[in-house]
Design a protein around this motif. Structure first.
Motif, PDB file in Angstrom:
ATOM      1  N   GLY A 130     -15.517  -9.216   2.311  1.00 57.75           N
ATOM      2  CA  GLY A 130     -14.949  -8.522   1.154  1.00 57.75           C
ATOM      3  C   GLY A 130     -15.022  -7.018   1.304  1.00 57.75           C
ATOM      4  N   VAL A 131     -16.138  -6.533   1.813  1.00 62.28           N
ATOM      5  CA  VAL A 131     -16.303  -5.095   2.053  1.00 62.28           C
ATOM      6  C   VAL A 131     -15.302  -4.631   3.113  1.00 62.28           C
ATOM      7  N   THR A 132     -15.195  -5.399   4.193  1.00 56.01           N
ATOM      8  CA  THR A 132     -14.268  -5.034   5.274  1.00 56.01           C
ATOM      9  C   THR A 132     -12.841  -4.951   4.756  1.00 56.01           C
ATOM     10  N   TYR A 133     -12.396  -6.001   4.100  1.00 56.27           N
ATOM     11  CA  TYR A 133     -11.006  -6.070   3.658  1.00 56.27           C
ATOM     12  C   TYR A 133     -10.689  -4.988   2.626  1.00 56.27           C
ATOM     13  N   ALA A 134     -11.516  -4.884   1.603  1.00 56.03           N
ATOM     14  CA  ALA A 134     -11.226  -3.938   0.526  1.00 56.03           C
ATOM     15  C   ALA A 134     -11.308  -2.488   1.004  1.00 56.03           C
ATOM     16  N   CYS A 135     -12.317  -2.164   1.781  1.00 54.85           N
ATOM     17  CA  CYS A 135     -12.444  -0.786   2.275  1.00 54.85           C
ATOM     18  C   CYS A 135     -11.328  -0.443   3.250  1.00 54.85           C
ATOM     19  N   ALA A 136     -10.980  -1.371   4.136  1.00 52.35           N
ATOM     20  CA  ALA A 136      -9.915  -1.106   5.108  1.00 52.35           C
ATOM     21  C   ALA A 136      -8.572  -0.924   4.413  1.00 52.35           C
ATOM     22  N   ARG A 137      -8.234  -1.815   3.501  1.00 59.26           N
ATOM     23  CA  ARG A 137      -6.929  -1.708   2.824  1.00 59.26           C
ATOM     24  C   ARG A 137      -6.847  -0.452   1.956  1.00 59.26           C
ATOM     25  N   THR A 138      -7.907  -0.157   1.242  1.00 60.02           N
ATOM     26  CA  THR A 138      -7.920   1.054   0.421  1.00 60.02           C
ATOM     27  C   THR A 138      -7.752   2.286   1.301  1.00 60.02           C
ATOM     28  N   SER A 139      -8.478   2.305   2.396  1.00 59.87           N
ATOM     29  CA  SER A 139      -8.407   3.416   3.330  1.00 59.87           C
ATOM     30  C   SER A 139      -7.004   3.556   3.919  1.00 59.87           C
ATOM     31  N   GLN A 140      -6.407   2.447   4.312  1.00 64.21           N
ATOM     32  CA  GLN A 140      -5.088   2.486   4.942  1.00 64.21           C
ATOM     33  C   GLN A 140      -4.010   2.992   3.987  1.00 64.21           C
ATOM     34  N   VAL A 141      -4.069   2.558   2.746  1.00 60.00           N
ATOM     35  CA  VAL A 141      -3.081   3.006   1.761  1.00 60.00           C
ATOM     36  C   VAL A 141      -3.199   4.514   1.543  1.00 60.00           C
ATOM     37  N   GLU A 142      -4.414   4.995   1.398  1.00 64.32           N
ATOM     38  CA  GLU A 142      -4.622   6.432   1.176  1.00 64.32           C
ATOM     39  C   GLU A 142      -4.246   7.241   2.412  1.00 64.32           C
ATOM     40  N   PHE A 143      -4.623   6.762   3.581  1.00 60.70           N
ATOM     41  CA  PHE A 143      -4.305   7.466   4.822  1.00 60.70           C
ATOM     42  C   PHE A 143      -2.797   7.614   4.989  1.00 60.70           C
ATOM     43  N   ALA A 144      -2.078   6.517   4.791  1.00 60.80           N
ATOM     44  CA  ALA A 144      -0.624   6.543   4.940  1.00 60.80           C
ATOM     45  C   ALA A 144       0.013   7.472   3.915  1.00 60.80           C
ATOM     46  N   ALA A 145      -0.483   7.451   2.698  1.00 59.26           N
ATOM     47  CA  ALA A 145       0.074   8.314   1.648  1.00 59.26           C
ATOM     48  C   ALA A 145      -0.163   9.789   1.962  1.00 59.26           C
ATOM     49  N   ARG A 146      -1.312  10.122   2.521  1.00 57.15           N
ATOM     50  CA  ARG A 146      -1.615  11.521   2.854  1.00 57.15           C
ATOM     51  C   ARG A 146      -0.750  12.048   3.998  1.00 57.15           C
ATOM     52  N   LEU A 147      -0.413  11.188   4.946  1.00 54.58           N
ATOM     53  CA  LEU A 147       0.385  11.630   6.092  1.00 54.58           C
ATOM     54  C   LEU A 147       1.874  11.745   5.783  1.00 54.58           C
ATOM     55  N   ALA A 148       2.319  11.053   4.765  1.00 62.55           N
ATOM     56  CA  ALA A 148       3.748  10.969   4.479  1.00 62.55           C
ATOM     57  C   ALA A 148       4.269  12.246   3.829  1.00 62.55           C
ATOM     58  N   PRO A 149       5.505  12.566   4.125  1.00 63.96           N
ATOM     59  CA  PRO A 149       6.140  13.658   3.381  1.00 63.96           C
ATOM     60  C   PRO A 149       6.296  13.252   1.911  1.00 63.96           C
ATOM     61  N   LYS A 150       6.339  14.218   1.037  1.00 62.14           N
ATOM     62  CA  LYS A 150       6.461  13.937  -0.397  1.00 62.14           C
ATOM     63  C   LYS A 150       7.679  13.047  -0.652  1.00 62.14           C
ATOM     64  N   GLY A 151       7.437  11.974  -1.401  1.00 59.74           N
ATOM     65  CA  GLY A 151       8.497  11.031  -1.734  1.00 59.74           C
ATOM     66  C   GLY A 151       8.602   9.859  -0.770  1.00 59.74           C
ATOM     67  N   TYR A 152       7.867   9.907   0.342  1.00 56.49           N
ATOM     68  CA  TYR A 152       7.937   8.839   1.341  1.00 56.49           C
ATOM     69  C   TYR A 152       6.602   8.105   1.503  1.00 56.49           C
ATOM     70  N   GLU A 153       5.745   8.213   0.504  1.00 53.82           N
ATOM     71  CA  GLU A 153       4.427   7.580   0.586  1.00 53.82           C
ATOM     72  C   GLU A 153       4.528   6.063   0.772  1.00 53.82           C
ATOM     73  N   SER A 154       5.405   5.427   0.022  1.00 53.05           N
ATOM     74  CA  SER A 154       5.547   3.967   0.123  1.00 53.05           C
ATOM     75  C   SER A 154       6.103   3.558   1.477  1.00 53.05           C
ATOM     76  N   SER A 155       7.020   4.334   1.996  1.00 48.46           N
ATOM     77  CA  SER A 155       7.582   4.022   3.320  1.00 48.46           C
ATOM     78  C   SER A 155       6.510   4.105   4.398  1.00 48.46           C
ATOM     79  N   SER A 156       5.664   5.108   4.311  1.00 49.15           N
ATOM     80  CA  SER A 156       4.610   5.245   5.326  1.00 49.15           C
ATOM     81  C   SER A 156       3.608   4.105   5.214  1.00 49.15           C
TER      82      SER A 156
END
Length: 138
Positions: free
Chosen positions: A103-129
Motif C-alpha cells: 500500500g505504501v509503495t503503490y500510493a507513494c509511487a502513484r502520488t509522486s508520478q502524478v505530481e512529477f508529470a504535472a510539474r514537468l508539463a507546460p501549462k495546460g498539458y498536465e493531464s497529457s504528461s
C-alpha cells in the motif's frame, strides 16, 4: 534533464518490479501453504493502507515532494520483497506484516508520478504528461 530521466527510469523500474510481484505473489503464497481466503485478506490489507495515504497525498507532497515519495515507494518495495524471502513455509500469516508495504509503495509511487508529470508539463498539458508517464509505468 538528467533529473527527469533518472526519475522516469526509477518509476519504470519500480513499476516493472511491482508488476512481476503482483502477478506472481499468490503463487508464492500458495507455495507457503496459503489458502484463497488468506490471499484475499492480503489484498484487503494493502488497500487499507493505500486509502489513507492517498487521502494524505497533498500533505505528503508538501512535506516530502515527489522525489522523496518515490524514494519511500522504492524502499517500501525492496523491504517487502526481501522480507518475503524470510517467511518460512506454513507460516504464511507472516506476510500480513509485509503487505502494508505494498500500500505504501503503490500510493507513494502513484502520488509522486502524478505530481512529477504535472510539474514537468507546460501549462495546460498536465493531464497529457500524466498520460505519457502512465503509458511508461502501467
Amino acid at each position: 534533464t538528467i533529473y527527469g530521466a533518472g526519475y522516469i527510469i526509477s518509476s519504470v523500474t519500480l513499476s516493472m518490479g511491482t508488476s512481476v510481484v503482483n502477478h506472481l505473489i499468490f503463487l508464492f503464497f500458495e507455495s507457503l501453504g496459503s489458502t484463497n481466503t488468506m490471499c484475499g485478506v492480503t489484498v484487503a490489507v494493502t488497500v487499507m493502507f493505500e486509502i489513507p495515504i492517498f487521502q494524505l497525498a497533498p500533505k505528503l507532497l508538501e512535506m516530502f515532494g515527489p522525489e522523496q515519495l518515490q524514494e519511500i515507494a522504492c524502499l517500501a518495495y525492496i523491504t517487502r520483497v526481501v522480507g518475503y524471502t524470510f517467511i518460512p513455509p506454513n507460516q504464511v500469516w507472516m506476510v500480513l506484516f509485509l503487505e502494508p508495504l505494498h500500500g505504501v509503495t503503490y500510493a507513494c509511487a502513484r502520488t509522486s508520478q502524478v505530481e512529477f508529470a504535472a510539474r514537468l508539463a507546460p501549462k495546460g498539458y498536465e493531464s497529457s504528461s500524466q498520460g505519457i508517464l502512465a503509458s511508461l509505468t502501467g
